[in-house]
Design a protein around this motif. Structure first.
Motif, PDB file in Angstrom:
ATOM      1  N   GLU A   1      14.994   1.565  13.244  1.00 14.09           N
ATOM      2  CA  GLU A   1      14.541   2.578  12.291  1.00 14.09           C
ATOM      3  C   GLU A   1      14.564   3.947  12.960  1.00 14.09           C
ATOM      4  O   GLU A   1      14.707   4.980  12.317  1.00 14.09           O
ATOM      5  CB  GLU A   1      13.109   2.216  11.867  1.00 14.09           C
ATOM      6  CG  GLU A   1      12.662   2.835  10.597  1.00 14.09           C
ATOM      7  CD  GLU A   1      11.259   2.380  10.205  1.00 14.09           C
ATOM      8  OE1 GLU A   1      10.734   1.401  10.789  1.00 14.09           O
ATOM      9  OE2 GLU A   1      10.685   3.014   9.313  1.00 14.09           O
TER      10      GLU A   1
ATOM     11  N   SER B   1       6.877  -4.772  10.579  1.00 16.11           N
ATOM     12  CA  SER B   1       6.926  -3.336  10.268  1.00 16.11           C
ATOM     13  C   SER B   1       5.898  -2.594  11.111  1.00 16.11           C
ATOM     14  O   SER B   1       5.447  -3.089  12.131  1.00 16.11           O
ATOM     15  CB  SER B   1       6.680  -3.116   8.766  1.00 16.11           C
ATOM     16  OG  SER B   1       5.474  -3.742   8.358  1.00 16.11           O
TER      17      SER B   1
ATOM     18  N   HIS C   1      -5.168   3.253   3.148  1.00 17.34           N
ATOM     19  CA  HIS C   1      -5.957   2.084   3.588  1.00 17.34           C
ATOM     20  C   HIS C   1      -7.456   2.330   3.429  1.00 17.34           C
ATOM     21  O   HIS C   1      -8.210   1.412   3.125  1.00 17.34           O
ATOM     22  CB  HIS C   1      -5.626   1.730   5.041  1.00 17.34           C
ATOM     23  CG  HIS C   1      -4.300   1.045   5.183  1.00 17.34           C
ATOM     24  ND1 HIS C   1      -3.597   0.981   6.353  1.00 17.34           N
ATOM     25  CD2 HIS C   1      -3.534   0.376   4.270  1.00 17.34           C
ATOM     26  CE1 HIS C   1      -2.470   0.308   6.174  1.00 17.34           C
ATOM     27  NE2 HIS C   1      -2.405  -0.058   4.918  1.00 17.34           N
TER      28      HIS C   1
ATOM     29  N   SER D   1       2.909  -7.093   2.634  1.00 17.50           N
ATOM     30  CA  SER D   1       1.708  -6.358   2.996  1.00 17.50           C
ATOM     31  C   SER D   1       1.079  -6.937   4.257  1.00 17.50           C
ATOM     32  O   SER D   1       1.204  -8.129   4.528  1.00 17.50           O
ATOM     33  CB  SER D   1       0.696  -6.393   1.846  1.00 17.50           C
ATOM     34  OG  SER D   1      -0.321  -5.438   2.068  1.00 17.50           O
TER      35      SER D   1
ATOM     36  N   ASN E   1       0.802  -1.235   0.000  1.00 17.52           N
ATOM     37  CA  ASN E   1       0.000   0.000   0.000  1.00 17.52           C
ATOM     38  C   ASN E   1       0.830   1.278   0.000  1.00 17.52           C
ATOM     39  O   ASN E   1       0.305   2.355  -0.272  1.00 17.52           O
ATOM     40  CB  ASN E   1      -0.995  -0.015   1.169  1.00 17.52           C
ATOM     41  CG  ASN E   1      -2.136  -0.966   0.879  1.00 17.52           C
ATOM     42  OD1 ASN E   1      -2.928  -0.754  -0.033  1.00 17.52           O
ATOM     43  ND2 ASN E   1      -2.192  -2.065   1.631  1.00 17.52           N
TER      44      ASN E   1
ATOM     45  N   PHE F   1      -0.422   6.394   5.293  1.00 12.25           N
ATOM     46  CA  PHE F   1      -0.864   4.997   5.102  1.00 12.25           C
ATOM     47  C   PHE F   1      -2.334   4.830   5.491  1.00 12.25           C
ATOM     48  O   PHE F   1      -3.062   4.076   4.867  1.00 12.25           O
ATOM     49  CB  PHE F   1       0.003   4.028   5.914  1.00 12.25           C
ATOM     50  CG  PHE F   1       1.433   3.999   5.461  1.00 12.25           C
ATOM     51  CD1 PHE F   1       1.736   3.704   4.132  1.00 12.25           C
ATOM     52  CD2 PHE F   1       2.479   4.268   6.322  1.00 12.25           C
ATOM     53  CE1 PHE F   1       3.045   3.683   3.686  1.00 12.25           C
ATOM     54  CE2 PHE F   1       3.794   4.254   5.885  1.00 12.25           C
ATOM     55  CZ  PHE F   1       4.084   3.963   4.572  1.00 12.25           C
TER      56      PHE F   1
ATOM     57  N   SER G   1      13.182   7.145   1.202  1.00 11.47           N
ATOM     58  CA  SER G   1      12.255   6.941   2.317  1.00 11.47           C
ATOM     59  C   SER G   1      12.836   7.530   3.600  1.00 11.47           C
ATOM     60  O   SER G   1      12.156   8.243   4.342  1.00 11.47           O
ATOM     61  CB  SER G   1      11.994   5.441   2.488  1.00 11.47           C
ATOM     62  OG  SER G   1      11.457   5.160   3.750  1.00 11.47           O
TER      63      SER G   1
HETATM   64  P1  IMP Z   1       0.599  -2.427   3.665  1.00 10.39           P
HETATM   65  O1  IMP Z   1       1.176  -3.358   4.705  1.00 10.39           O
HETATM   66  O2  IMP Z   1       0.608  -3.007   2.293  1.00 10.39           O
HETATM   67  O3  IMP Z   1      -0.750  -1.931   4.067  1.00 10.39           O
HETATM   68  O4  IMP Z   1       1.592  -1.163   3.554  1.00 10.39           O
HETATM   69  C1  IMP Z   1       1.560  -0.074   4.437  1.00 10.39           C
HETATM   70  C2  IMP Z   1       2.085  -0.475   5.809  1.00 10.39           C
HETATM   71  O5  IMP Z   1       3.474  -0.815   5.712  1.00 10.39           O
HETATM   72  C3  IMP Z   1       2.059   0.650   6.842  1.00 10.39           C
HETATM   73  O6  IMP Z   1       0.801   0.741   7.462  1.00 10.39           O
HETATM   74  C4  IMP Z   1       3.146   0.227   7.802  1.00 10.39           C
HETATM   75  O7  IMP Z   1       2.675  -0.747   8.712  1.00 10.39           O
HETATM   76  C5  IMP Z   1       4.165  -0.439   6.893  1.00 10.39           C
HETATM   77  N1  IMP Z   1       5.249   0.480   6.525  1.00 10.39           N
HETATM   78  C6  IMP Z   1       5.423   1.118   5.358  1.00 10.39           C
HETATM   79  N2  IMP Z   1       6.571   1.838   5.386  1.00 10.39           N
HETATM   80  C7  IMP Z   1       7.111   1.634   6.590  1.00 10.39           C
HETATM   81  C8  IMP Z   1       8.307   2.098   7.220  1.00 10.39           C
HETATM   82  O8  IMP Z   1       9.132   2.855   6.681  1.00 10.39           O
HETATM   83  N3  IMP Z   1       8.504   1.673   8.498  1.00 10.39           N
HETATM   84  C9  IMP Z   1       7.667   0.844   9.150  1.00 10.39           C
HETATM   85  N4  IMP Z   1       6.556   0.379   8.578  1.00 10.39           N
HETATM   86  C10 IMP Z   1       6.269   0.777   7.320  1.00 10.39           C
END
Ligand code: IMP
Ligand code: ZN
Length: 348
Positions: free
Chosen positions: A205, A174, A68, A100, A22, A64, A257
């Protein structure tokens, strides 16, 4: 970017190992989602951080949340995943590990299981259409959701690892690094490891995670996302560095990033250089190509121009990334063959 250099980086065959689904949604796909959901009143500026802009990490996590809201049905996930895979392929990525967090949406009837099935369907559809990219999937644990959800996520990932014909290869940890503590997630991560899932963990991080990092490094993970504050010069420690070196744990490094999310002050001070100089395996990745308005070619070019890498050094970097994938050895060998085939064309 001058156009000749641009072409080299685009032609360069690449491996992408750190891409959140996402976070990778392009402007074009966001446009399609906005048409589907006009009632949400989302504006484009709420879903991406443009050139020269920076945000706090907290603000990045707000982005994010908006995405979502836009991606909450099976149809949305199928479209988003298919678009993201094709965009990576168009950028010269030959092997992609997408990650994801499975989400359940009461309003639309989406379940976590259907979420994963839908991403796998997108991967399969791209395969059937002969899109020139091998895609695997990491099921993500959002650290914010605690130990129980983490364990359930591992169970789900294990089920799919056994039934997806090699598409599900591991777990990602993450989510907002300032929330929760890794020690609560250790049992889930250990059980993932025990059942053969590979582990890619966002580690260090932000500063102030020394104890957590130390604990999680003892697993040890198979790859580290970011690792921004591992080394002593930025508040980490020599012990942490030694653990990473001893276990030869590759780092997934996402320059834009980290600069846009303000965890590193500027490209020149990115920790890529620290680890690269040590000869440690470093894999250039995008993290969230949509949110941070970048792509993998651009990230390679930024690394090269910032740290003075020759084209041969850049080639080596992309070639070495193959070793860091969670793919079976036979797939790694196929990728090496592909790199060898493409080399004359890339350097012509
Ligand atoms: P998804 O898991 O496909 O919904 O992608 C978005 C999610 O990835 C976010 O809600 C975070 O949980 C995670 N995410 C994206 N970038 C980062 C980051 O740089 N650090 C930690 N988590 C991240
Ligand atoms: Zn990430």
């Amino acid at each position: 970017m001058d156009s000749e250099a641009d072409a080299f980086y685009r032609e360069l065959p690449k491996v992408e190992l750190h891409a959140h689904l996402n976070g990778s949604v392009s402007v074009q796909t966001i446009e399609k989602l906005l048409v589907r959901k006009p009632h949400l009143n989302v504006e484009r500026s709420m879903t991406a951080i443009g050139k020269g802009q920076r945000r706090t990490l907290d603000e990045c996590f707000q982005v994010f949340k908006v995405i979502h809201q836009l991606v909450d049905t099976e149809e949305d996930i199928l479209m988003v995943a298919t678009d993201v895979i094709k965009e990576f392929a168009a950028d010269g990525v030959k092997y992609l590990e997408l990650r994801s967090t499975p989400r359940e949406e009461k309003n639309t009837g989406l379940t976590k299981k259907r979420y994963v099935e839908t991403v796998l369907k997108a991967i399969q559809q791209c395969r059937n259409e002969d899109v020139d990219i091998d895609v695997r999937f990491l099921v993500a644990i959002d650290r914010r959701n605690g130990a129980q959800v983490a364990m359930e996520t591992v169970k789900l990932a294990e089920e799919f690892m056994l039934s997806s014909d090699g598409l599900v290869v591991g777990i990602d940890l993450s989510g907002d690094p300032t929330v929760g503590h890794g020690k609560d997630l250790l049992p889930a991560l250990q059980s993932a490891k025990n059942c053969g899932l590979k582990l890619s963990l966002h580690l260090s991080e932000v500063l102030s995670q020394l104890e957590e990092t130390d604990l999680l490094l003892d697993l040890p993970p198979d790859r580290i996302g970011h690792g921004t504050f591992l080394h002593p010069e930025v508040g980490g420690s020599e012990d942490l560095v030694q653990k990473v070196l001893k276990n030869n744990i590759p780092l997934e490094l996402c320059l834009t990033s980290n600069v846009k999310g303000q965890t590193v002050p500027c490209y020149a001070k990115h920790h890529f250089n620290h680890w690269y100089q040590l000869g440690h395996p470093c894999v250039i990745c995008t993290d969230d190509k949509g949110v941070f308005a970048t792509d993998l070619s651009q990230e390679y070019q930024l690394a090269a121009s910032t740290f003075g890498l020759s084209r041969e050094a850049v080639w080596k970097l992309s070639h070495q990334a193959i070793d860091c994938t969670f793919a079976p050895d036979a797939v790694k060998q196929q990728l090496r063959n592909k790199w060898a085939e493409l080399k004359p064309q890339v350097f012509q």
